[in-house]
Motif scaffolding. Structure first.
Motif, PDB file in Angstrom:
ATOM      1  N   ILE B 133     134.291  24.546 -21.019  1.00  0.00           N
ATOM      2  CA  ILE B 133     133.697  25.448 -20.061  1.00  0.00           C
ATOM      3  C   ILE B 133     134.017  27.022 -20.382  1.00  0.00           C
ATOM      4  CG2 ILE B 133     133.818  26.540 -17.790  1.00  0.00           C
ATOM      5  CD1 ILE B 133     134.072  23.427 -17.071  1.00  0.00           C
ATOM      6  N   GLN B 157     130.685  29.015 -13.873  1.00  0.00           N
ATOM      7  CA  GLN B 157     130.076  27.927 -12.988  1.00  0.00           C
ATOM      8  C   GLN B 157     128.649  27.621 -13.875  1.00  0.00           C
ATOM      9  OE1 GLN B 157     129.269  28.861  -8.814  1.00  0.00           O
ATOM     10  NE2 GLN B 157     126.919  28.368  -9.638  1.00  0.00           N
ATOM     11  N   ALA B 158     127.983  28.572 -14.444  1.00  0.00           N
ATOM     12  CA  ALA B 158     126.786  28.068 -15.172  1.00  0.00           C
ATOM     13  C   ALA B 158     127.198  27.265 -16.476  1.00  0.00           C
ATOM     14  CB  ALA B 158     126.316  29.398 -15.834  1.00  0.00           C
ATOM     15  N   GLU B 160     129.961  25.077 -16.593  1.00  0.00           N
ATOM     16  CA  GLU B 160     130.390  23.959 -15.993  1.00  0.00           C
ATOM     17  C   GLU B 160     129.018  22.851 -15.626  1.00  0.00           C
ATOM     18  OE1 GLU B 160     132.656  23.946 -12.479  1.00  0.00           O
ATOM     19  OE2 GLU B 160     132.928  21.837 -12.305  1.00  0.00           O
ATOM     20  N   MET B 161     127.983  23.885 -15.252  1.00  0.00           N
ATOM     21  CA  MET B 161     126.870  22.818 -14.814  1.00  0.00           C
ATOM     22  C   MET B 161     126.188  22.357 -16.151  1.00  0.00           C
ATOM     23  SD  MET B 161     124.204  24.472 -11.959  1.00  0.00           S
ATOM     24  CE  MET B 161     124.795  24.176 -10.198  1.00  0.00           C
ATOM     25  N   LEU B 162     126.278  23.228 -17.148  1.00  0.00           N
ATOM     26  CA  LEU B 162     125.672  22.733 -18.365  1.00  0.00           C
ATOM     27  C   LEU B 162     126.553  21.680 -18.834  1.00  0.00           C
ATOM     28  CD1 LEU B 162     124.951  26.277 -19.838  1.00  0.00           C
ATOM     29  CD2 LEU B 162     123.153  24.528 -19.414  1.00  0.00           C
ATOM     30  N   LEU B 163     127.693  21.548 -19.065  1.00  0.00           N
ATOM     31  CA  LEU B 163     128.665  20.493 -19.418  1.00  0.00           C
ATOM     32  C   LEU B 163     128.396  19.194 -18.576  1.00  0.00           C
ATOM     33  CD1 LEU B 163     131.009  19.423 -21.247  1.00  0.00           C
ATOM     34  CD2 LEU B 163     132.543  20.441 -19.530  1.00  0.00           C
ATOM     35  N   SER B 164     128.239  19.496 -17.035  1.00  0.00           N
ATOM     36  CA  SER B 164     128.231  18.488 -16.341  1.00  0.00           C
ATOM     37  C   SER B 164     127.330  17.454 -16.805  1.00  0.00           C
ATOM     38  CB  SER B 164     128.520  18.522 -14.898  1.00  0.00           C
ATOM     39  OG  SER B 164     127.545  19.353 -14.359  1.00  0.00           O
ATOM     40  N   ILE B 165     125.918  18.016 -17.004  1.00  0.00           N
ATOM     41  CA  ILE B 165     124.884  17.196 -17.099  1.00  0.00           C
ATOM     42  C   ILE B 165     124.777  16.483 -18.260  1.00  0.00           C
ATOM     43  CG2 ILE B 165     123.172  18.849 -18.516  1.00  0.00           C
ATOM     44  CD1 ILE B 165     121.476  17.981 -15.843  1.00  0.00           C
ATOM     45  N   ILE B 188     118.818  27.136 -15.915  1.00  0.00           N
ATOM     46  CA  ILE B 188     119.870  27.975 -15.683  1.00  0.00           C
ATOM     47  C   ILE B 188     119.825  29.314 -15.659  1.00  0.00           C
ATOM     48  CG2 ILE B 188     122.085  28.492 -16.794  1.00  0.00           C
ATOM     49  CD1 ILE B 188     122.971  26.085 -15.334  1.00  0.00           C
TER      50      ILE B 188
END
Lengths: 201, 201
Positions: B133, B157-158, B160-165, B188
């Motif tokens: 992240i 936060q952005a 983290e969203m990219l990583l989580s997907i 995003i």
């Protein structure tokens, strides 16, 4: 809310009495032996059924766990608050709460673990994701109808992003509170690029 | 690129020769016995070290696997293409490619599995997420500097969203191609709400 071609229909091969017996046995085994003792063998024995019946009907341990998981998760993960931003934030909080506050969390973690071992389990996990994504998409559709979301937005992808962040938080042991949920709702709605008038490249 | 307080510094307790011996032993055990035979006991024996040394230095099996994982992942997950949209899409594709195309994927899956069993492993996984992240945040910062991203955007936060997907896709067995990556970069950046002029609630 369309079904993914990757979700398997197994209902036709199962008779209701067998389903009920296996489900009851699965609940009993989980109750008595916990996740560590939750094996296909133990469930088959408890249900007086053959292991092949369970493999045929549920695909394996993950599918069986998912069946229990589905029966325990709260019915209303996706409330209709009248504002799509609040709906998104409430969904994130509800899902995390159901994982952190009930037996659904350990069961879900166990499904993820199982899904790393066999393709059948991975498909079961994927099928669950497809289902939650479809439900979340339906929630976002209300926002598209009300004008809070672009008509041509890619809703399944937005839904997947929302789901995936909760999955990552659960698996790495980070909670996700109301404030985070609100920030994530804002981000999915507005993005991080400077807003331009009309163009959305 | 700040370090999370949850990442533990263990370097001070370790001497370089022990680190090198344990790492070499871990590589050898993984090579010879695969993930199934990759135990703290086997690595300790191979390294002629005590198990407590490994627990102290790496926290456990997940931390040890993470050490190998880090040494195998491509150095350049976050290229600088000159456009932040392309950078985001390239990062998603690079990370998925490294998971799907090399031994890094099975090792990472194994770390996730381990992380569901013990708190130390969960912290190791979380520490890895924090690191990616932070690296992704640094990539997004270039976009903030160039005006492609809002100055006040929540970059961690952005990121983290990219990583989580990508994590969710890997764990459920879905690939993530160039087209998906581009759509996710768009989402995003622009969000799914209708663009308004100037306001970004």
């Amino acid at each position: 809310m369309t079904q993914s071609p990757r979700r398997k229909s197994i209902g036709s091969q199962r008779n209701p009495e067998t389903i009920a017996a296996v489900r009851a046995a699965a609940e009993a085994v989980l109750e008595q032996k916990g996740l560590a003792g939750f094996t296909i063998e133990a469930v088959a024995k408890e249900a007086r059924a053959g292991k092949p019946t369970i493999y045929r009907g549920w695909g394996g341990r993950a599918g069986l766990l998912l069946d229990i998981y589905q029966s325990r998760k709260p019915a209303d993960l996706h409330p209709d608050t009248g504002s799509v931003r609040s709906d998104i934030a409430a969904f994130l909080v509800n899902l995390m709460d159901s994982w952190e506050g009930t037996s659904a969390g350990p069961i879900f973690r166990s499904i993820v673990v199982e899904a790393q071992q066999t393709a059948a389990s991975r498909n079961a996990l994927d099928g669950y994701f497809v289902e939650v994504i479809a439900e979340t998409e339906a929630m976002l559709s209300r926002g598209a109808a009300s004008g809070e979301i672009c008509k041509d937005a890619n809703l399944p992808q937005a839904a997947e992003m929302l789901l995936s962040i909760t999955v990552q938080r659960l698996l790495s042991g980070r909670s996700l509170g109301v404030k985070d949920a609100g920030l994530m709702a804002d981000m999915i709605l507005s993005g991080i690029a400077p807003q331009t008038n009309g163009s959305s490249s």
